[in-house]
Write an enzyme that holds these catalytic residues in place. Structure first.
Site, PDB file in Angstrom:
ATOM      1  N   LYS A  45       0.964  -1.221   0.005  1.00  0.00           N
ATOM      2  CA  LYS A  45       0.036   0.070   0.123  1.00  0.00           C
ATOM      3  C   LYS A  45       0.845   0.980   0.030  1.00  0.00           C
ATOM      4  CE  LYS A  45      -1.801  -1.133   3.834  1.00  0.00           C
ATOM      5  NZ  LYS A  45      -1.499  -2.371   4.266  1.00  0.00           N
ATOM      6  N   ARG A  72     -10.099   0.307   8.141  1.00  0.00           N
ATOM      7  CA  ARG A  72      -9.466  -0.971   8.232  1.00  0.00           C
ATOM      8  C   ARG A  72     -10.602  -1.758   9.314  1.00  0.00           C
ATOM      9  NH1 ARG A  72      -3.340   0.347   8.204  1.00  0.00           N
ATOM     10  NH2 ARG A  72      -2.691  -1.643   9.187  1.00  0.00           N
ATOM     11  N   ARG A 118      11.700  -5.143   5.104  1.00  0.00           N
ATOM     12  CA  ARG A 118      11.359  -3.911   4.902  1.00  0.00           C
ATOM     13  C   ARG A 118      12.456  -2.997   5.812  1.00  0.00           C
ATOM     14  NH1 ARG A 118       5.573  -1.633   5.543  1.00  0.00           N
ATOM     15  NH2 ARG A 118       5.898  -2.899   7.448  1.00  0.00           N
ATOM     16  N   ARG A 168      11.129  -0.775  11.100  1.00  0.00           N
ATOM     17  CA  ARG A 168       9.631  -0.448  11.750  1.00  0.00           C
ATOM     18  C   ARG A 168       9.771  -1.286  13.192  1.00  0.00           C
ATOM     19  NH1 ARG A 168       4.569   0.485   8.179  1.00  0.00           N
ATOM     20  NH2 ARG A 168       3.686  -0.951   9.639  1.00  0.00           N
ATOM     21  N   ARG A 227      -0.303  -8.755  13.541  1.00  0.00           N
ATOM     22  CA  ARG A 227      -0.811  -7.728  12.682  1.00  0.00           C
ATOM     23  C   ARG A 227      -1.827  -8.312  11.441  1.00  0.00           C
ATOM     24  NH1 ARG A 227       4.370  -5.121  10.795  1.00  0.00           N
ATOM     25  NH2 ARG A 227       3.292  -4.184   9.113  1.00  0.00           N
TER      26      ARG A 227
HETATM   27  P1  AP5 Z   1       4.882  -1.612   1.746  1.00  0.00           P
HETATM   28  O1  AP5 Z   1       4.646  -0.749   0.664  1.00  0.00           O
HETATM   29  O2  AP5 Z   1       5.581  -1.033   3.098  1.00  0.00           O
HETATM   30  O3  AP5 Z   1       3.655  -2.265   2.338  1.00  0.00           O
HETATM   31  P2  AP5 Z   1       2.274  -1.879   3.423  1.00  0.00           P
HETATM   32  O4  AP5 Z   1       0.924  -2.358   2.657  1.00  0.00           O
HETATM   33  O5  AP5 Z   1       2.292  -0.336   3.248  1.00  0.00           O
HETATM   34  O6  AP5 Z   1       2.587  -2.349   4.779  1.00  0.00           O
HETATM   35  P3  AP5 Z   1       2.371  -1.690   6.004  1.00  0.00           P
HETATM   36  O7  AP5 Z   1       3.106  -2.744   7.137  1.00  0.00           O
HETATM   37  O8  AP5 Z   1       2.968  -0.359   6.005  1.00  0.00           O
HETATM   38  O9  AP5 Z   1       0.862  -1.955   6.281  1.00  0.00           O
HETATM   39  P4  AP5 Z   1       0.140  -1.999   7.784  1.00  0.00           P
HETATM   40  O10 AP5 Z   1      -1.005  -1.866   7.184  1.00  0.00           O
HETATM   41  O11 AP5 Z   1       0.512  -2.993   8.648  1.00  0.00           O
HETATM   42  O12 AP5 Z   1       0.716  -0.855   8.626  1.00  0.00           O
HETATM   43  P5  AP5 Z   1       0.216   0.785   8.562  1.00  0.00           P
HETATM   44  O13 AP5 Z   1       1.528   1.592   8.860  1.00  0.00           O
HETATM   45  O14 AP5 Z   1      -0.641   0.903   7.739  1.00  0.00           O
HETATM   46  O15 AP5 Z   1       5.612  -2.861   1.484  1.00  0.00           O
HETATM   47  C1  AP5 Z   1       6.239  -3.669   2.230  1.00  0.00           C
HETATM   48  C2  AP5 Z   1       7.543  -4.175   1.891  1.00  0.00           C
HETATM   49  O16 AP5 Z   1       7.477  -5.096   0.514  1.00  0.00           O
HETATM   50  C3  AP5 Z   1       8.566  -3.176   1.529  1.00  0.00           C
HETATM   51  O17 AP5 Z   1       9.867  -3.515   1.777  1.00  0.00           O
HETATM   52  C4  AP5 Z   1       8.563  -2.973  -0.079  1.00  0.00           C
HETATM   53  O18 AP5 Z   1       9.635  -2.598  -0.410  1.00  0.00           O
HETATM   54  C5  AP5 Z   1       7.945  -4.584  -0.675  1.00  0.00           C
HETATM   55  N1  AP5 Z   1       7.462  -4.173  -1.639  1.00  0.00           N
HETATM   56  C6  AP5 Z   1       6.435  -3.614  -1.918  1.00  0.00           C
HETATM   57  N2  AP5 Z   1       5.817  -3.888  -3.163  1.00  0.00           N
HETATM   58  C7  AP5 Z   1       6.342  -5.041  -3.515  1.00  0.00           C
HETATM   59  C8  AP5 Z   1       6.430  -5.930  -4.668  1.00  0.00           C
HETATM   60  N3  AP5 Z   1       5.388  -5.499  -5.804  1.00  0.00           N
HETATM   61  N4  AP5 Z   1       7.324  -6.817  -5.043  1.00  0.00           N
HETATM   62  C9  AP5 Z   1       8.345  -6.963  -4.131  1.00  0.00           C
HETATM   63  N5  AP5 Z   1       8.515  -6.284  -2.841  1.00  0.00           N
HETATM   64  C10 AP5 Z   1       7.676  -5.414  -2.764  1.00  0.00           C
HETATM   65  O19 AP5 Z   1      -0.269   0.641  10.351  1.00  0.00           O
HETATM   66  C11 AP5 Z   1       0.654   0.115  11.224  1.00  0.00           C
HETATM   67  C12 AP5 Z   1      -0.201   0.082  12.536  1.00  0.00           C
HETATM   68  O20 AP5 Z   1      -0.809   1.531  12.856  1.00  0.00           O
HETATM   69  C13 AP5 Z   1      -1.404  -0.869  12.716  1.00  0.00           C
HETATM   70  O21 AP5 Z   1      -0.882  -2.136  13.030  1.00  0.00           O
HETATM   71  C14 AP5 Z   1      -2.577  -0.199  13.783  1.00  0.00           C
HETATM   72  O22 AP5 Z   1      -1.941  -0.548  14.954  1.00  0.00           O
HETATM   73  C15 AP5 Z   1      -2.085   1.326  13.497  1.00  0.00           C
HETATM   74  N6  AP5 Z   1      -3.223   1.788  12.428  1.00  0.00           N
HETATM   75  C16 AP5 Z   1      -2.859   2.170  11.175  1.00  0.00           C
HETATM   76  N7  AP5 Z   1      -3.924   2.616  10.790  1.00  0.00           N
HETATM   77  C17 AP5 Z   1      -5.158   2.249  11.511  1.00  0.00           C
HETATM   78  C18 AP5 Z   1      -6.636   2.402  11.253  1.00  0.00           C
HETATM   79  N8  AP5 Z   1      -7.094   2.752  10.009  1.00  0.00           N
HETATM   80  N9  AP5 Z   1      -7.230   1.780  12.575  1.00  0.00           N
HETATM   81  C19 AP5 Z   1      -6.965   1.348  13.305  1.00  0.00           C
HETATM   82  N10 AP5 Z   1      -5.413   1.428  13.441  1.00  0.00           N
HETATM   83  C20 AP5 Z   1      -4.629   1.766  12.554  1.00  0.00           C
HETATM   84 MG    MG Z   2       2.374   0.973   4.999  1.00  0.00          MG
END
Ligand code: AP5
Ligand code: MG
Length: 243
Positions: free
Chosen positions: A31, A107, A152, A185, A196
């Site tokens: 994402k 979410r 990552r 992270r 997660r």
């Molecule tokens: P990346 O693009 O970083 O993936 P992502 O989908 O953004 O994954 P996240 O871990 O950031 O998602 P998340 O939902 O767990 O975390 P968030 O910060 O939102 O890619 C991942 C890796 O893969 C990278 O190394 C990249 O280089 C590689 N990659 C990407 N595409 C690729 C491809 N095509 N091929 C190969 N490699 C590839 O949330 C964190 C925390 O915040 C949550 O756990 C929760 O506690 C809280 N939170 C956030 N939003 C909410 C909400 N709306 N409600 C409640 N709690 C929330």
């Molecule tokens: Mg992300």
């Protein structure tokens, strides 16, 4: 279809009205990676609730203090806290006229319903194009998600995302853009990753059915190379593949 594609290439992406674009997907689905491409191509902001929460944690705000321990356990923070934080960001950024990317929101079903109401009010003020979001679900297999998350690294200065297995920086541990030392992270350790992913399956995956039933869901195979995923996303936004 060919004619639509031809027209799309004549349109300046920086003038397109995108509206609200929701990127749905498991942790590690890509994402954040895709948001950065979309943001650059269309000149609309990436609004990542995870990034906003981490910024609050770093600054030690009230939200950050409450969210820190929840995020470290891999659970979701309370709906109302994220909704208020998101509304503030949308309304004060001054950069959301043609659209914004929601990365990591909604979410839960409650957040999705809150967003429906929010966008209804927003469309009254800003025009009908805002009434229905474009929803793109990026799907990736479980083992691939694990490697993506454990591998990552990100740049604390410019936010660029790397992966030691799939997208390594030119010089180990240093950002290609600005030379900053890359960071891992806190929630990218194996036991938190597993929590997660469970939270995703239980609370977020049902949203795909919610948006499918509304007829606004697009699914993209996220197991492809990054630029192929980007091409599929662009196809949806530009070539009339939009529902
Ligand atoms: P990346 O693009 O970083 O993936 P992502 O989908 O953004 O994954 P996240 O871990 O950031 O998602 P998340 O939902 O767990 O975390 P968030 O910060 O939102 O890619 C991942 C890796 O893969 C990278 O190394 C990249 O280089 C590689 N990659 C990407 N595409 C690729 C491809 N095509 N091929 C190969 N490699 C590839 O949330 C964190 C925390 O915040 C949550 O756990 C929760 O506690 C809280 N939170 C956030 N939003 C909410 C909400 N709306 N409600 C409640 N709690 C929330
Ligand atoms: Mg992300």
């Amino acid at each position: 279809m060919q004619a639509e594609a031809a027209v799309a290439t004549l349109v300046d992406p920086q003038t397109l009205m995108i509206g609200a674009l929701i990127l749905l997907g498991a942790p590690g689905a890509g994402k954040g990676t895709q948001s950065k491409f979309v943001s650059t191509r269309y000149g609309i902001p990436q609004i990542s609730t995870g990034d906003l929460l981490r910024e609050n944690v770093r600054k030690g705000t009230q939200i950050g203090i409450q969210a820190k321990s929840i995020m470290e356990k891999g659970q979701l923070v309370p709906d109302e806290m994220v909704e208020d934080m998101l509304a503030r960001r949308i309304e004060t950024g001054g950069d959301t006229d043609r659209g914004f990317i929601l990365d990591g929101f909604p979410r839960t079903l409650a957040q999705a319903k809150w967003l429906d109401e929010y966008l209804k009010k927003w469309s009254v003020r800003h025009g009908q194009a805002w009434a229905a979001p474009v929803v793109i679900s990026i799907t990736v297999g479980y083992n691939q998600l694990l490697r993506r998350l454990t591998g990552r690294r990100s740049c604390p200065t410019c936010g660029r995302i790397y992966n030691i297995y799939f997208q390594p920086p030119r010089i180990a541990d240093l950002c290609d853009n600005d030379g900053s030392k890359l960071i891992t992270r806190r929630d990218d350790c194996e036991e938190v990753i597993s929590e997660r992913l469970k939270a995703y399956e239980r609370q977020t995956l049902p949203l795909t059915e919610y948006y499918r039933a509304k007829g606004s869901l697009h699914e993209v195979n996220g197991d492809q190379a990054t630029d192929e995923v980007t091409a599929a996303v662009m196809g949806i936004l530009e070539n009339g593949d939009r529902l």
